[in-house]
Design an enzyme around this catalytic site. Structure first.
Site, short mmCIF file in Angstrom:
data_model
loop_
_atom_site.label_atom_id
_atom_site.label_comp_id
_atom_site.label_asym_id
_atom_site.label_seq_id
_atom_site.Cartn_x
_atom_site.Cartn_y
_atom_site.Cartn_z
N LYS A 13 0.82 -1.21 0.00
CA LYS A 13 0.00 0.00 0.00
C LYS A 13 0.86 1.27 0.00
CE LYS A 13 -2.49 0.62 3.74
NZ LYS A 13 -2.23 1.89 4.46
N ARG A 88 -9.23 4.78 10.53
CA ARG A 88 -8.90 3.46 11.09
C ARG A 88 -10.13 2.76 11.65
NH1 ARG A 88 -3.28 2.96 11.81
NH2 ARG A 88 -3.61 0.98 12.83
N ARG A 127 10.48 -11.52 4.29
CA ARG A 127 11.11 -10.21 4.37
C ARG A 127 12.24 -10.23 5.39
NH1 ARG A 127 7.45 -4.91 5.15
NH2 ARG A 127 7.33 -5.58 7.31
N ARG A 153 12.71 -9.48 11.40
CA ARG A 153 12.10 -8.74 12.50
C ARG A 153 11.06 -9.60 13.20
NH1 ARG A 153 9.55 -3.47 10.06
NH2 ARG A 153 8.08 -4.20 11.62
N ARG A 164 -1.19 -9.96 13.37
CA ARG A 164 -1.36 -8.65 12.72
C ARG A 164 -2.52 -8.69 11.74
NH1 ARG A 164 4.30 -7.39 10.11
NH2 ARG A 164 3.37 -5.42 9.46
#
Ligand SMILES: [Zn+2]
Length: 210
Positions: A13, A88, A127, A153, A164
């Site tokens: 995004k 949000r 990633r 991470r 998430r």
């Protein structure tokens, strides 16, 4: 073009936001940037936000809403804007609708990036982040920018990604529903090359805004 972007983590995004803002010659407005600008300039809203943050509290919607409202009075939005990270929740979507109705400049579209959960997990879990320059890259063993060592991470570990995603879906499903009801929702597939996704977005948006 007055546009809101909605999409899960890992759907690209942020990258698309930059390309689309350039294509339509409109500012890319992210809540993160608005916060930083207000904190840096020490505005009354920035100081209010800082007070909450210093106490380890979340900045309430009322402060965020005021910052967005203020941002939408700047001269550079005369041609439109691209909002990223706001609204949000449905309450914020209603606030945004009221702000824009008052200015008689309603949204043209809400662009939703759609990507299968397995694809999101595959992208995010491959990633890696550079230990030296912190740049993220996908499927690398050394940093492509500086040659540094890379690591995964915590956020990009599979069990955290699942969490998430469920948070995202819980927060976003009502917003998507709200904008679908308003007749503003434009959904595109977010798989494939970056440039393909940009083209797809522009084609889809041309149907609601020439
Ligand atoms: Zn690096």
């Amino acid at each position: 073009m007055r546009l809101v972007l909605v999409g899960p983590p890992g759907a690209g995004k942020g990258t698309q936001a930059q390309f689309l803002a350039a294509h339509y010659s409109i500012p890319h407005i992210s809540t993160g940037d608005i916060f930083r600008a207000n904190l840096k300039a020490g505005t009354p809203l920035g100081l209010q936000a800082k007070g909450f943050m210093d106490n380890g509290e979340l900045v309430p919607d009322s402060v965020t809403n005021e910052m967005v409202k203020d941002r939408l009075t700047h001269d550079d939005v005369a041609n439109g804007f691209l909002l990223d990270g706001f609204p949000r929740n449905v309450a914020q979507a209603e606030v945004l609708r009221a702000i824009l109705a008052e200015k008689k400049t309603p949204l043209h579209a809400v662009l939703e990036f759609s990507l299968a959960n397995e694809e999101i997990v595959a992208r995010l879990s491959s990633r890696r982040t550079c230990k030296d320059c912190f740049q993220p890259s996908v499927g690398v063993e050394k940093c492509p920018s500086c040659g540094g060592d890379v690591y995964q991470r915590e956020d990009d570990k599979e069990e955290v990604i699942a969490k998430r995603l469920s948070v995202y879906q819980e927060q976003t499903a009502p917003i998507v529903h709200f904008y679908r009801t308003e007749g503003l929702l434009v959904t595109i597939a977010a798989d494939g090359e970056v440039s393909e996704i940009t083209d797809r977005a522009i084609t889809a948006l041309s149907r609601v805004h020439g």
